[in-house]
Scaffold this motif. Structure first.
Motif, PDB file in Angstrom:
ATOM      1  N   CYS A  11       0.568  -0.748  -0.424  1.00  0.00           N
ATOM      2  CA  CYS A  11      -0.728  -0.569  -0.045  1.00  0.00           C
ATOM      3  C   CYS A  11       1.211   0.893   0.220  1.00  0.00           C
ATOM      4  CB  CYS A  11      -0.593  -0.049   1.323  1.00  0.00           C
ATOM      5  SG  CYS A  11      -1.661   1.328   1.343  1.00  0.00           S
TER       6      CYS A  11
ATOM      7  N   LEU B 115      -0.716   4.262   0.438  1.00  0.00           N
ATOM      8  CA  LEU B 115      -1.555   5.840   0.950  1.00  0.00           C
ATOM      9  C   LEU B 115      -0.870   6.392   1.659  1.00  0.00           C
ATOM     10  CD1 LEU B 115      -4.578   4.242  -0.630  1.00  0.00           C
ATOM     11  CD2 LEU B 115      -3.731   5.974  -1.994  1.00  0.00           C
ATOM     12  N   ASP B 116      -0.079   5.720   2.577  1.00  0.00           N
ATOM     13  CA  ASP B 116       0.805   6.640   3.307  1.00  0.00           C
ATOM     14  C   ASP B 116      -0.301   6.917   4.033  1.00  0.00           C
ATOM     15  OD1 ASP B 116       3.029   6.715   5.354  1.00  0.00           O
ATOM     16  OD2 ASP B 116       3.635   8.151   4.159  1.00  0.00           O
ATOM     17  N   CYS B 117      -1.464   6.975   4.637  1.00  0.00           N
ATOM     18  CA  CYS B 117      -2.272   8.105   6.021  1.00  0.00           C
ATOM     19  C   CYS B 117      -1.646   7.572   6.649  1.00  0.00           C
ATOM     20  CB  CYS B 117      -4.137   6.378   6.306  1.00  0.00           C
ATOM     21  SG  CYS B 117      -4.343   6.246   4.972  1.00  0.00           S
TER      22      CYS B 117
ATOM     23  N   CYS C 121      -1.682   5.213  10.349  1.00  0.00           N
ATOM     24  CA  CYS C 121      -1.709   3.042   9.900  1.00  0.00           C
ATOM     25  C   CYS C 121      -1.597   3.014  11.232  1.00  0.00           C
ATOM     26  CB  CYS C 121      -1.400   2.861   8.902  1.00  0.00           C
ATOM     27  SG  CYS C 121      -1.907   1.563   7.916  1.00  0.00           S
TER      28      CYS C 121
ATOM     29  N   SER D  42       1.939  -4.020   6.439  1.00  0.00           N
ATOM     30  CA  SER D  42       1.963  -4.154   4.944  1.00  0.00           C
ATOM     31  C   SER D  42       2.074  -3.459   4.205  1.00  0.00           C
ATOM     32  CB  SER D  42       0.142  -4.662   5.179  1.00  0.00           C
ATOM     33  OG  SER D  42      -0.497  -3.441   5.296  1.00  0.00           O
TER      34      SER D  42
ATOM     35  N   GLY E  80      -2.755  -3.596   4.295  1.00  0.00           N
ATOM     36  CA  GLY E  80      -2.786  -3.065   2.886  1.00  0.00           C
ATOM     37  C   GLY E  80      -3.175  -2.510   2.022  1.00  0.00           C
ATOM     38  N   GLU E  81      -3.232  -3.109   0.761  1.00  0.00           N
ATOM     39  CA  GLU E  81      -4.047  -1.981   0.009  1.00  0.00           C
ATOM     40  C   GLU E  81      -4.442  -3.180  -1.267  1.00  0.00           C
ATOM     41  OE1 GLU E  81      -6.592   0.860  -0.304  1.00  0.00           O
ATOM     42  OE2 GLU E  81      -8.051  -0.306  -1.857  1.00  0.00           O
TER      43      GLU E  81
ATOM     44  N   GLY F 257      -8.557   2.145   0.830  1.00  0.00           N
ATOM     45  CA  GLY F 257      -8.435   3.365   0.926  1.00  0.00           C
ATOM     46  C   GLY F 257      -8.696   4.256   0.070  1.00  0.00           C
TER      47      GLY F 257
HETATM   48  S1  SF4 Z   1      -3.301   0.550   4.570  1.00  0.00           S
HETATM   49 FE1  SF4 Z   1      -5.231   1.540   4.503  1.00  0.00          FE
HETATM   50  S2  SF4 Z   1      -4.404   2.373   6.883  1.00  0.00           S
HETATM   51 FE2  SF4 Z   1      -2.902   2.299   6.535  1.00  0.00          FE
HETATM   52  S3  SF4 Z   1      -1.862   3.781   5.139  1.00  0.00           S
HETATM   53 FE3  SF4 Z   1      -3.002   2.188   3.185  1.00  0.00          FE
HETATM   54  S4  SF4 Z   1      -5.101   2.622   2.798  1.00  0.00           S
HETATM   55 FE4  SF4 Z   1      -3.796   3.790   4.597  1.00  0.00          FE
END
Ligand code: SF4
Length: 200
Positions: free
Chosen positions: A26, A28-30, A33, A38, A72-73, A102
């Motif tokens: 993933c 997206l780096d929220c 998280c 993952s 993960g995404e 996400g």
């Molecule tokens: S695993 Fe989910 S919460 Fe974590 S960064 Fe990726 S989208 Fe965002």
């Protein structure tokens, strides 16, 4: 397909007893998280057919209600995910499907999402539609630690719970709960919703 972990049976990732497939990768780096392990796109590559066979076994062993894809995404491996969902639907027509993503529904509808294998935007739109058509529900949107939520399945208030079929209603989604599994070899796994704070 890169897989972080598979939980054969869980009660906190959607209605009923469900297998949960946590994909690996993933970007997206929220912030905050709680599953950072993952994020990297590395690890063992599994054939979709092998994952499907394992899920079919879990279905028979646990009389599963459904499968939930998490991460993960999941949409960043959309080609493999679409193939897996199609194969499972064909092998187990009564299985329900859910997903945590996400991405917002608008991002997915317009193909504005990243895929690990770099498919073009038209293909991404098509892939999303083929996955969506098999999903019963999805929790959609980035995790935002500044908007905490206790609504079922949503850890931040910006996220949406979308129902794509008539299989479930909102009342089928229970309150946020943490589930801790201790295997015979002592391996402990935690999943669900840490409403009292992020353990990471
Ligand atoms: S695993 Fe989910 S919460 Fe974590 S960064 Fe990726 S989208 Fe965002």
């Amino acid at each position: 397909m890169l897989v972080h972990a598979i939980m054969p049976a869980s009660r906190v990732n959607g209605p009923g007893l469900r297998c949960v497939v946590f994909v690996q990768g993933c970007n997206l780096d929220c912030p905050s998280c709680w599953n950072k392990l993952s994020h990297a796109f590395h690890g063992t590559e599994f054939a979709v057919e092998a994952i499907q066979a394992g899920l079919v076994n879990s279905y028979r062993q646990y009389s599963l209600e459904g499968v939930t894809f998490s991460g993960g995404e999941p949409m960043q491996q959309a080609e493999d995910l679409a193939k897996l969902v199609r194969g499972l639907r064909s092998a187990l027509p009564t299985l329900g499907f859910g997903m945590f993503t996400g991405y917002s529904e608008k991002e997915l509808e317009t193909g504005r999402y990243f895929t690990r294998h770099g498919v073009d935007q038209d293909r991404r739109r098509t892939l999303w539609r083929s996955i969506r058509d098999q999903l019963d529900f999805a929790v959609m949107g980035r995790y935002n630690r500044l908007q905490p939520s206790r609504a079922p399945m949503r850890t931040s208030a910006n996220q949406a719970l979308r129902l794509f079929s008539s299989r479930y209603t909102e009342s089928d989604f229970g309150e946020q709960t943490v589930e801790i599994t201790i295997a015979a070899d002592g391996l402990t796994r935690t999943t669900g919703f840490p409403t009292l704070g992020n353990p990471g």
